[in-house]
Structures are given as C-alpha cells and as structure tokens.
Design a protein around this motif. Structure first.
Motif, short mmCIF file in Angstrom:
data_model
loop_
_atom_site.label_atom_id
_atom_site.label_comp_id
_atom_site.label_asym_id
_atom_site.label_seq_id
_atom_site.Cartn_x
_atom_site.Cartn_y
_atom_site.Cartn_z
N CYS A 129 43.13 76.94 39.66
CA CYS A 129 42.04 77.63 40.36
C CYS A 129 41.88 79.08 39.91
CB CYS A 129 42.27 77.57 41.87
SG CYS A 129 43.87 78.23 42.40
N CYS A 130 42.99 79.76 39.61
CA CYS A 130 42.95 81.16 39.19
C CYS A 130 43.67 81.29 37.84
CB CYS A 130 43.62 82.07 40.23
SG CYS A 130 42.79 82.08 41.83
N PRO A 131 42.96 81.13 36.72
CA PRO A 131 43.61 81.20 35.41
C PRO A 131 44.39 82.51 35.24
CG PRO A 131 41.37 80.40 35.18
CD PRO A 131 41.51 80.86 36.61
N GLN A 132 45.62 82.37 34.75
CA GLN A 132 46.53 83.51 34.61
C GLN A 132 46.78 83.78 33.13
OE1 GLN A 132 49.92 82.59 37.40
NE2 GLN A 132 48.52 80.95 37.97
N TYR A 133 46.24 84.87 32.65
CA TYR A 133 46.34 85.21 31.23
C TYR A 133 47.48 86.19 31.00
CZ TYR A 133 41.65 83.18 31.14
OH TYR A 133 40.58 82.33 31.27
N THR A 134 48.38 85.87 30.08
CA THR A 134 49.47 86.79 29.76
C THR A 134 48.87 88.08 29.21
OG1 THR A 134 50.90 84.92 29.23
CG2 THR A 134 51.59 87.08 28.42
N ILE A 135 49.34 89.21 29.73
CA ILE A 135 48.82 90.52 29.32
C ILE A 135 49.95 91.39 28.81
CG2 ILE A 135 48.97 91.39 31.71
CD1 ILE A 135 46.55 93.19 31.03
N GLN A 190 61.19 96.91 16.28
CA GLN A 190 60.34 95.74 16.56
C GLN A 190 60.05 95.59 18.04
OE1 GLN A 190 63.53 95.49 15.62
NE2 GLN A 190 64.56 93.69 16.47
N LEU A 191 60.77 96.32 18.90
CA LEU A 191 60.57 96.25 20.35
C LEU A 191 59.50 97.28 20.71
CD1 LEU A 191 63.54 96.04 22.91
CD2 LEU A 191 61.21 96.72 23.49
N SER A 192 58.25 96.83 20.73
CA SER A 192 57.16 97.81 20.85
C SER A 192 56.06 97.41 21.84
CB SER A 192 56.53 98.04 19.47
OG SER A 192 56.04 96.81 18.93
N TYR A 193 56.32 96.40 22.69
CA TYR A 193 55.29 95.97 23.65
C TYR A 193 55.85 95.96 25.07
CZ TYR A 193 52.60 94.44 19.59
OH TYR A 193 51.92 94.40 18.40
N TYR A 194 54.94 96.10 26.01
CA TYR A 194 55.29 96.03 27.44
C TYR A 194 54.45 94.92 28.06
CZ TYR A 194 55.45 97.43 32.39
OH TYR A 194 55.61 97.44 33.77
N TYR A 195 55.12 93.82 28.44
CA TYR A 195 54.43 92.67 29.02
C TYR A 195 54.37 92.84 30.54
CZ TYR A 195 54.58 90.00 24.62
OH TYR A 195 54.40 89.56 23.33
N MET A 196 53.19 92.69 31.08
CA MET A 196 52.97 92.93 32.52
C MET A 196 52.81 91.63 33.31
SD MET A 196 50.45 96.26 32.30
CE MET A 196 49.42 95.64 30.97
N GLY A 197 53.20 90.51 32.73
CA GLY A 197 53.06 89.25 33.44
C GLY A 197 51.68 88.66 33.21
N PHE A 198 51.01 88.30 34.30
CA PHE A 198 49.69 87.65 34.20
C PHE A 198 48.57 88.57 34.69
CE2 PHE A 198 52.05 83.42 34.78
CZ PHE A 198 52.00 83.14 33.42
#
Length: 521
Positions: free
Chosen positions: A71-77, A403-411
């Motif tokens: 119902c609520c698509p969750q896109y990895t950001i 190589q550790l250069s991103y911050y993932y915030m979940g969905f």
C-alpha cells in the motif's frame, strides 16, 4: 571456500510467499506486503548488497517490501555526505543545540520546515508491527527434529569430521550448526511475520594510500594511544571535532557541517554533550554497562511518543528489535577504527543518556536503523540533530575508509507526508525498484507525484544486472552439509520447493545467493 576459513558465511531461512500485515504508515489493516527471511548470521558485505537491492532489517528479521503491491511503497534512500550542505532548517537545529549547551536556553516553537519529532518515531512504525508479532512468536520457536539430531550428533563426536559426502561439493560446518542452534526460528514452523556498489570490496586487502594519508594516519594513531585508559570505544565531545583535519570555513564561505556541530563552547557552558559509539552486537562491555539506562530511555520514548502502555515496551522487545543483530563484527586493518557491524550511538548530556541512534556500519555506508530519545528533550529536535551527527560521523569514517561514503536513511515513502522529511537531506538518491540503480531524488519526485509505485531508471532497455542467472549455483545448507542447489534439488520431491528457492534467488540476487547459505530442513 578459502574466504570462509576466515569469515563465517551468512546463514538465512527464507519464508516462502508474501506476508500481509497492518501498515504503520497509512494504517491499512492488511495493505502492507513484504517478503522476509530470518538471518541467523550475516556478513556486512552481504547485508550491504541486500540493502542495495531494497532489503532492510528489524533485529534479525530481514525483509523486502513487494513494491508494486504494497500500500505504501518504501524506496531505499541514501544521502551523499561528502557533498552534503545543511539547509537553513538544519542550521537552526544545530544552533538551537549550541545555545542550549552554552547558556541553557530552551527555544520555543518549531523551526520552519522542521519535521515533527514524532515523524522520526513513525519512520519505522511498520517495523514495530512486524517486530511485535515476531517477538511473540520467536519465544515459541523450536528447532526441527532434524536439526536437533544434527546438533546432538555433532556434540558427541566433536572433532570427528568423518561423514559420507554425496559429492565432492558437500562440506561440513560445525560453526554453522552452532549458529543455527540458538533456539531462534527454524524452518519447522513458518513465521507469519508482519514487518550496485559494484563488485564487493575485498576487506582483507588494504587500499592503495598516498604518503600524505599515511602520515595523517600515524599522527592520528599516536594521539589515540595517548587516550586515558578506560575511555569508551568512541566518543565525540561537543566542541571537539572527531577529525584531526576538520574543514576550516573561510571567511567568504558558509560554515561546514563540522563547524556548526563542533563550535567551541565557553568554559562556563551550562551543559556538556558527548556522543559515544558502543558495539551492540556482540555486546561490548560498555554496551552491557549502560544497557538498563538505555532501555529506560527507550521505554519512556515508547510510552510518551507511541502511547504504549507501561507493560508493552518489554526488555525482550527492546533486545530483539534494537540490540539483536545478525551482522558479524568485522575489524579489517583497512576498515574503520571501530570496525564494521551494529552499534548504538549514545548521546550523553551531563552524564546521562538522552538519546540513542541505532546504526549499522557497512563497507560502503553508515545505515541508520532507529532513534529513540528521552521525551523531556523533544525541544532539541533530536531526530534532526542525530541525523546530522550521523552524516558527520560518516564523513569522519570516510577519512580512513574511503569507500565508506554514503549515509542510508532507511526507506523514503512519498505517499506518507510524515516520511517526506528524509528527502530534505540533499544530495540524496532513491533506489530503482526494478533495476536497483541509484537515481537522484530530484529526478524521481515528478514521477512519484503521479504514481505511488515508479520505476526510476528511464532506460526502458535496462535490466537488473545483479539478477539471479544461475540458480543451480545458489548455496544450500541441508543436513549438516553445504551444497549447490543443483545438487540439492536432485533429491527433492516437493514441487513447491523449487518455486520457493527461485523466489528467494530472484530477491537476493546472484552474488548473495552464491555466498549466503539458505537453510533447508
């Protein structure tokens, strides 16, 4: 096989089909749909590759929304911290914290465009629906008779590795059985849960480094050796940049994120803030020593922010959801000083914990799992403040581990107004749910205005490059032996077995299917 000698492989149990459960975002009673698996153990590289295919973990349960049906698509950001510039509202939050620390000032009202504090709590409301059911059912899980017999047999003949092999591709692994013997879900009972980094980095080989970088590292290590004994695993005091070489703001340039966070405080400052990073799995001595205090903050948070009754935020729920992790601790020489794995980032104000950010440190990113805080300090906008600190922390880790250069915030959930705040941390990218490539969020938003579910990759010919192409190479763990699926399937009579395994292979991709062990009873 050689790699497994130094690092245990990931072991997962996949639950066939899809599960429907109440959506924590739109409150639809059965609209949320996902696929899931229980991870008995998992390497950080495998989890990195999984989140780059849209998976996410809640405790040891790893799940992937069925994007075109939920119902609520969750896109990895993910945010790109190296290019990140704090917005006007972000700066207001940081200045508010500095004023509170320096003078004890408590500002009234909210900053413009600042998300409600409860938005951070609602960010994983769906995960709570999942973990609450999982919490009840995990206590009822028993290992299958087949696995129990394997464990008992192995115990009797420790050290004896003689076992008939069906082919030269079958091997034994006592270590794997020990992981499976934890009393956690086994395939004997189905859990009705509800919930391109390119080639994998070789963590065993140090990257090529410039002489200047090596000199910096030596100086940093020398300073670390001078730390007083008994200091926690990692801490950043307010007013002290974690970097030896913080970016200096020139007079004609705006202040950097570090300048704003670590601005010097007067000696007569009203308050002292420290941020300590402690390993949560396996639990470090510092984590154990602060467990009860941390749990009490979580309990108050759940009762005040989520309106939970006092008996609902149990120690068991807290442990399963926010402390237990399948991630194996890894400490390669070229990795971060704290290593890879799962951590709690504790915010200590005047000697007491006021907030905890639950994070995973992976080969290419810091992944934010959850945040809980003392509701008495809601006025400090700790959801926003902690996200900015985690972005700064990622930049700090990048100095040693490039190589550790991103911050993932979940969905990111565009259809849920309270969840749009994650898009305010720019520049950021959303993961295409069909081809698993990253697309700048600015290019995605127009499509999301027209449809909840979107394919972001504009190339109609593009396909999922990491898709399962050779399912027979998938690794299976069955009756104390590891074997390719091509060998395993020759002895299976259940017609539904192949459909389940192929579904799993399609969701995790070829690389993970060859490295992870799929447990079959």
């Amino acid at each position: 096989m050689a790699a497994w000698a130094t690092l245990s492989p990931s072991i997962v149990e996949y639950f066939e089909g899809e599960d429907f459960y109440r959506c924590g975002y739109c409150k639809n009673e059965s609209g949320s749909r996902s696929n899931g698996m229980w991870a008995h153990s998992m390497t950080v590289q495998d989890y990195q590759d999984l989140i780059d295919r849209g998976w996410r973990r809640s405790g040891k349960y790893v799940y992937k929304p069925v994007m075109n049906q939920t119902c609520c698509p969750q896109y990895t950001i993910r945010c790109r911290p190296l290019q990140f510039q704090p917005s006007k509202s972000h700066k207001k939050v940081l200045k508010k914290m500095l004023k509170f620390l320096a003078k004890g000032e408590i500002s009234k009202g909210r900053c413009e465009d600042e998300p409600m504090d409860s938005a951070m709590a609602d960010a994983v409301a769906g995960d709570f629906a999942l973990i609450n059911k999982l919490d009840i059912q995990c206590d009822l899980k028993t290992l299958s008779d087949d696995l129990k017999e394997s464990l008992e047999s192995e115990e009797k003949k420790k050290g004896n590795n003689s076992m008939k092999e069906e082919s030269n591709e079958l091997i034994q692994s006592q270590d794997i059985e020990e992981k499976l013997g934890s009393g956690e879900p086994s395939h004997s009972v189905k859990v009705h849960t509800v919930p391109k980094p390119g080639k994998g980095a070789d963590l065993s080989k140090p990257p090529c480094r410039k002489a200047k970088e090596i000199r910096k590292e030596r100086k940093r290590l020398k300073l670390m050796q001078q730390k007083p004994a008994g200091e926690l695993e990692g801490f950043q005091a307010q007013g002290h940049s974690p970097s030896l070489f913080p970016p200096k703001a020139k007079s004609n340039q705006p202040k950097s994120l570090e300048d704003l966070i670590f601005e010097s405080l007067p000696e007569s400052a009203s308050h002292k803030l420290e941020v300590r990073v402690v390993r949560s799995s396996p639990p470090s001595s510092q984590f154990k020593a602060t467990f009860q205090e941390s749990y009490q903050v979580y309990k108050r948070y759940q009762m005040v922010i989520h309106k939970d009754p006092p008996d609902k935020p149990t120690v068991s729920q807290f442990t399963r959801f926010l402390c237990s992790s399948p991630l194996e601790a890894e400490n390669p020489p070229n990795g971060p000083d704290c290593g890879y794995g799962s951590f709690h980032q504790q915010y200590w104000l005047d000697g007491k914990i006021i907030a905890v950010g639950v994070i995973d440190i992976l080969p290419y990113c810091v992944s934010s799992v959850y945040l809980y805080y003392d509701p008495d300090y809601s006025f400090l906008s700790l959801g926003v403040y902690s996200a900015l600190r985690e972005i700064a922390f990622t930049r700090q880790l990048y100095e040693k581990t490039s190589q550790l250069s991103y911050y993932y915030m979940g969905f990111y959930i565009h259809s849920c107004p309270k969840m749009k705040y994650k898009g305010q941390y720019r520049p950021s990218d959303l993961l295409c749910p069909e081809t698993y490539v990253w697309v700048p969020i600015e290019q995605c938003l127009p499509s999301l205005e027209n449809s909840k579910y979107c394919r972001f990759n504009q190339d109609p010919e593009a396909v999922d490059e990491g898709r399962s192409k050779e399912p027979d190479r998938l690794q299976v763990f069955h009756k104390k032996a590891i074997m390719p699926y091509g060998v395993y399937k020759k002895h299976q009579r259940d017609p539904s077995e192949e459909a389940t395994v192929l579904q799993y292979a399609g969701l995790v991709g070829q690389a993970c299917s060859e490295r992870m062990l799929l447990f079959r009873s």
